[in-house]
Design an enzyme around this catalytic site. Structure first.
Site, PDB file in Angstrom:
ATOM      1  CB  CYS A 288      -0.841   0.037   1.273  1.00 44.85           C
ATOM      2  SG  CYS A 288      -2.190  -1.121   1.312  1.00 44.85           S
ATOM      3  N   GLY A 292       4.183   7.173  -0.962  1.00 41.87           N
ATOM      4  CA  GLY A 292       5.543   6.678  -1.174  1.00 41.87           C
ATOM      5  C   GLY A 292       6.565   7.037  -0.109  1.00 41.87           C
ATOM      6  CG  ASP A 356       1.263   2.609   6.039  1.00 43.36           C
ATOM      7  OD1 ASP A 356       0.578   2.625   7.070  1.00 43.36           O
ATOM      8  OD2 ASP A 356       1.809   3.622   5.564  1.00 43.36           O
ATOM      9  CB  CYS A 409      -1.380   6.894  10.225  1.00 46.44           C
ATOM     10  SG  CYS A 409      -2.606   7.269   8.994  1.00 46.44           S
TER      11      CYS A 409
END
Ligand SMILES: C[S@@+](CC[C@H](N)C(=O)[O-])C[C@H]1O[C@@H](n2cnc3c(N)ncnc32)[C@H](O)[C@@H]1O
Length: 472
Positions: A288, A292, A356, A409
């Site tokens: 994912c 970047g 992620d 996150c």
């Protein structure tokens, strides 16, 4: 349009044109864009500031003030709405959104800045005259005069329910978070009142700008030459810009040898890269990858070891951003647009895999001031199957003995532990590793084996990481 003023004032009172204050007009425009178009403040503001600078309307101090007004107003919206609600005679939903934006900007100047009361009220009334007209400017004047009768603490004492009666509602008003977010963060953090108050307060602080010196491409020494730069707290590749500044003006950032990256994200990539493996360490996958940030750090670390990174991202335009972030990487890598749940790669072909996953972003509220008001608890239901699907797919992609990093996150338990626990129940061929030793020197990582970072404890976004080894 005619410049002739309409006479709306009382007869006898000479008409005065409203004073146009470019800073407040710009702040208002940014708030309208966030409200009307669901825009992100961090995307809307830079072009508006650039345009104002080009027109010669703004200098650096004006830009700093406009930024503070927009971000401060959005962060404190929950508290300010409660104050405004106490000063108007109708429900807030019946106040026109543009009027509410002018009021919120005014309340922020009165209660959240050192702008003198007179200047805060008069500049807001002038703004209202320009963007709303004289009639509504009177309403703004009347409301702000009421607000100006007390300071922030005084208002909070009046509008927040006592902590003893309803702790979550109290904290929601005091620290300007939706109640469900307070509740979710508290569930994940645990502990008593002090910890959650520190966390909520940290969410309302402007985060420092942190850079990463991509290994083999830039050094922290080079970045430390930047004004007000100090070493990172935890990552050996991090440099913090204590006074903000413009990262785009730094040569290494412009060349892509360094980037802007929160230390929490750096730690996630470093922990995955450092996890012990049995056998080869040659093929890495970021499943994912967009836009970047972690992929660029992983690719640089992989290059040092002679490994190759495949960076996959479902959205083609975001895959383009990944390609840009990785350009110039010293070692081999590939970027593809691919759905991680229907992967084009062969099972068991990677030694290390990062997933992620898309999430609510409740761990990055410091950066996205409007996100807390946009997210809904229902969003969790939308992410749940995708997060599980991507982690299962990561476990398929990694070879026996290889390691998967599952990261979010968001500290919401539904997106972190619940996903990992559910998936591990389905996968007897996988075991969770203790991730804490892979973040050396970082204190207070929780009971393990997974780790949760926190803004108030670590100065990072609230990143979560579980490391899982494929065993059979
Ligand atoms: C949290 S972001 C990743 C951030 C990135 N690792 C970084 O550090 O810059 C999640 C990304 O996953 C992408 N995504 C969503 N669904 C996906 C899927 N099924 N397969 C692959 N990528 C997906 C999103 O477009 C988004 O770019």
């Amino acid at each position: 349009m005619s410049d002739t003023p309409r006479r709306t004032d009382k007869p006898g009172k000479p008409y005065r044109r409203p004073k146009k204050d470019p800073v407040r007009i710009l702040a208002f425009e940014a708030l309208r864009a966030v409200d009307e178009r669901d825009a992100y403040a961090n995307l809307v503001l830079p072009p508006l500031l650039r345009k104002a600078r080009e027109k010669g309307d703004f200098d650096g101090r004006d830009a700093a003030l406009a930024t503070e007004l927009v971000y401060g107003t959005l962060r404190r919206q929950g508290t300010y709405d409660a104050v405004i609600a106490a000063c108007v005679d109708r429900p807030l939903r019946e106040v026109d959104p543009p009027v509410l934006d002018v009021l919120s900007l005014g309340v922020h100047q009165l209660l959240g800045t050192r702008i003198p009361t007179h200047a805060a009220v008069s500049s807001s009334v002038e703004l209202a005259r320009v963007v709303l007209g004289d009639g509504r400017a009177k309403f703004v004047n009347a409301v702000l005069r009421k607000v100006a009768q007390d300071d922030l603490d005084g208002w909070i004492a009046k509008v927040a329910p006592p902590y003893e009666d309803d702790p979550e509602d109290h904290l929601a008003v005091v620290h300007s978070h939706p109640r469900w977010v307070v509740s979710a963060l508290w569930d994940s953090l645990g502990g008593g009142r002090a910890g959650i108050e520190e966390l909520l307060a940290a969410d309302n602080e402007r985060p420092e700008v942190t850079l990463v010196a991509r290994p083999g491409r830039a050094t922290t020494e080079e970045l430390l030459g930047t004004e007000a730069a100090v070493p990172g707290r935890w990552s050996p590749y991090a440099v913090r810009l204590t006074e903000g500044g413009e990262p785009g003006a730094i040569d290494a950032v412009r060349d892509g040898r360094a980037g802007v990256q929160d230390e929490g994200s750096q730690l996630v990539a470093l922990a995955l890269a450092g996890a012990p493996l049995d056998g080869p360490d040659e093929k890495w996958l970021d499943g994912c990858a967009g836009p970047g940030g972690k992929a660029a750090l992983l690719a640089a670390l992989a290059a040092e070891r002679g490994a190759v990174l495949l960076a996959a991202e479902k959205q083609p335009h975001r895959a383009g951003l990944v390609a840009k972030a990785l350009a110039g990487n010293p070692g081999p890598y590939q970027v593809i647009a691919a759905d991680g749940t229907k992967p084009p790669w062969r099972p068991g072909s990677f030694d290390r895999v990062l997933m992620d996953v898309p999430c609510t972003g409740l761990g990055a509220l410091r950066r996205r001031p409007e996100a807390r008001w946009r997210r809904r608890p229902e969003d969790l239901d939308g992410f749940a199957p995708l997060q599980r699907g991507l982690l299962l797919s990561a476990l398929d992609a990694v070879r026996v003995g290889g390691v998967v990093g599952y990261a979010t996150c968001s500290p919401h338990l539904a997106e972190t532990r619940a996903v990992v626990e559910d998936v591990l129940k389905q996968r007897p061929d996988a075991e969770i590793l203790d991730a804490r030793p892979l973040l050396p020197g970082v204190p207070d990582l929780g009971e393990g084996p997974d780790v949760q970072l926190w803004p108030h404890r670590h100065g990072t976004d609230a990143m979560y990481l579980a490391l899982i080894r494929r065993t059979g």
